[in-house]
Motif scaffolding. Structure first.
Motif, PDB file in Angstrom:
ATOM      1  N   SER A  83      -4.839 -52.907  47.257  1.00 12.89           N
ATOM      2  CA  SER A  83      -3.846 -51.859  47.537  1.00 12.89           C
ATOM      3  C   SER A  83      -2.621 -52.008  46.643  1.00 12.89           C
ATOM      4  CB  SER A  83      -3.413 -51.901  49.007  1.00 12.89           C
ATOM      5  OG  SER A  83      -4.477 -51.533  49.841  1.00 12.89           O
ATOM      6  N   ALA A  84      -2.149 -53.236  46.488  1.00 11.85           N
ATOM      7  CA  ALA A  84      -0.980 -53.473  45.633  1.00 11.85           C
ATOM      8  C   ALA A  84      -1.279 -53.084  44.185  1.00 11.85           C
ATOM      9  CB  ALA A  84      -0.548 -54.938  45.718  1.00 11.85           C
ATOM     10  N   TRP A  85      -2.448 -53.460  43.691  1.00  8.85           N
ATOM     11  CA  TRP A  85      -2.800 -53.120  42.306  1.00  8.85           C
ATOM     12  C   TRP A  85      -3.012 -51.626  42.134  1.00  8.85           C
ATOM     13  CZ3 TRP A  85      -6.635 -57.654  42.714  1.00  8.85           C
ATOM     14  CH2 TRP A  85      -5.957 -58.864  42.497  1.00  8.85           C
ATOM     15  N   ARG A  86      -3.558 -50.956  43.145  1.00  6.77           N
ATOM     16  CA  ARG A  86      -3.715 -49.494  43.064  1.00  6.77           C
ATOM     17  C   ARG A  86      -2.349 -48.806  43.012  1.00  6.77           C
ATOM     18  NH1 ARG A  86      -8.105 -50.070  47.417  1.00  6.77           N
ATOM     19  NH2 ARG A  86      -9.977 -50.325  46.154  1.00  6.77           N
ATOM     20  N   LEU A  87      -1.411 -49.311  43.797  1.00  3.06           N
ATOM     21  CA  LEU A  87      -0.054 -48.759  43.761  1.00  3.06           C
ATOM     22  C   LEU A  87       0.588 -49.017  42.394  1.00  3.06           C
ATOM     23  CD1 LEU A  87       1.261 -49.744  47.308  1.00  3.06           C
ATOM     24  CD2 LEU A  87       0.861 -47.410  46.441  1.00  3.06           C
ATOM     25  N   ALA A  88       0.365 -50.190  41.838  1.00  4.42           N
ATOM     26  CA  ALA A  88       0.895 -50.489  40.506  1.00  4.42           C
ATOM     27  C   ALA A  88       0.309 -49.531  39.483  1.00  4.42           C
ATOM     28  CB  ALA A  88       0.590 -51.938  40.120  1.00  4.42           C
ATOM     29  N   LEU A  89      -0.986 -49.310  39.559  1.00  6.29           N
ATOM     30  CA  LEU A  89      -1.665 -48.409  38.632  1.00  6.29           C
ATOM     31  C   LEU A  89      -1.129 -46.983  38.769  1.00  6.29           C
ATOM     32  CD1 LEU A  89      -3.861 -47.998  36.511  1.00  6.29           C
ATOM     33  CD2 LEU A  89      -5.498 -47.710  38.377  1.00  6.29           C
ATOM     34  N   ALA A  90      -0.822 -46.557  39.977  1.00  5.62           N
ATOM     35  CA  ALA A  90      -0.342 -45.195  40.228  1.00  5.62           C
ATOM     36  C   ALA A  90       1.124 -44.993  39.846  1.00  5.62           C
ATOM     37  CB  ALA A  90      -0.540 -44.848  41.700  1.00  5.62           C
ATOM     38  N   SER A  91       1.818 -46.048  39.502  1.00  5.75           N
ATOM     39  CA  SER A  91       3.237 -45.938  39.171  1.00  5.75           C
ATOM     40  C   SER A  91       3.467 -45.003  37.986  1.00  5.75           C
ATOM     41  CB  SER A  91       3.801 -47.319  38.815  1.00  5.75           C
ATOM     42  OG  SER A  91       5.135 -47.188  38.358  1.00  5.75           O
ATOM     43  N   PRO A  92       4.495 -44.166  38.069  1.00  4.97           N
ATOM     44  CA  PRO A  92       4.838 -43.327  36.923  1.00  4.97           C
ATOM     45  C   PRO A  92       5.713 -44.072  35.906  1.00  4.97           C
ATOM     46  CG  PRO A  92       6.257 -42.795  38.754  1.00  4.97           C
ATOM     47  CD  PRO A  92       5.271 -43.841  39.250  1.00  4.97           C
ATOM     48  N   ASN A  93       6.055 -45.303  36.211  1.00  2.72           N
ATOM     49  CA  ASN A  93       6.999 -46.068  35.394  1.00  2.72           C
ATOM     50  C   ASN A  93       6.383 -47.295  34.741  1.00  2.72           C
ATOM     51  OD1 ASN A  93       9.169 -44.347  36.190  1.00  2.72           O
ATOM     52  ND2 ASN A  93       9.169 -45.391  38.153  1.00  2.72           N
TER      53      ASN A  93
END
Length: 127
Positions: A83-93
């Motif tokens: 979940s943490a890595w998916r959120l990192a991947l989804a980051s616009p920044n």
């Protein structure tokens, strides 16, 4: 675009922003300890998690999420790691980071590599 340096563990494609001799890894571009770099390098997962959680780094920062994912994976919380890595991947920044071996890579690439390395194994283990 922000540029930072990242320490990627040789055996795993996960990061912690750092630039220092291997004996003393510390964050670069962040408050010292904010990403748990030194604690991750020495395998002190509790200290790493505490450092990351109490830091003032935005919860959506991809470097923070990548390191938190590493801590979760190493402490037998693979679902939380993914979940943490998916959120990192989804980051616009996303931004460029320097790996321990001197390569420059986007935080997006680091998150993709972490997911590619672990997603299949986690899926297999939960079947």
């Amino acid at each position: 675009m922000r540029v930072s340096a990242v320490f990627i563990l040789a055996a795993a494609t996960l990061s912690a922003c750092a630039t220092a001799p291997k004996a003393q890894l510390v964050e670069n571009g962040y408050e010292r300890g904010a990403l748990g770099v030194a604690a991750i390098a020495r395998g002190d997962w509790q200290a790493a998690e505490e450092s990351i959680e109490k830091s003032r780094v935005a919860q959506s920062d991809p470097a923070r999420l990548i390191n938190l994912g590493k801590v979760y994976m190493e402490t037998d919380r693979p679902g939380m790691a993914l979940s943490a890595w998916r959120l990192a991947l989804a980051s616009p920044n996303h931004f460029m980071v320097e790996t321990a071996d001197g390569q420059w890579v986007s935080t997006k690439t680091v998150a993709e590599r972490a997911l590619a390395k672990h997603e299949g194994a986690v899926r297999s283990a939960t079947r």
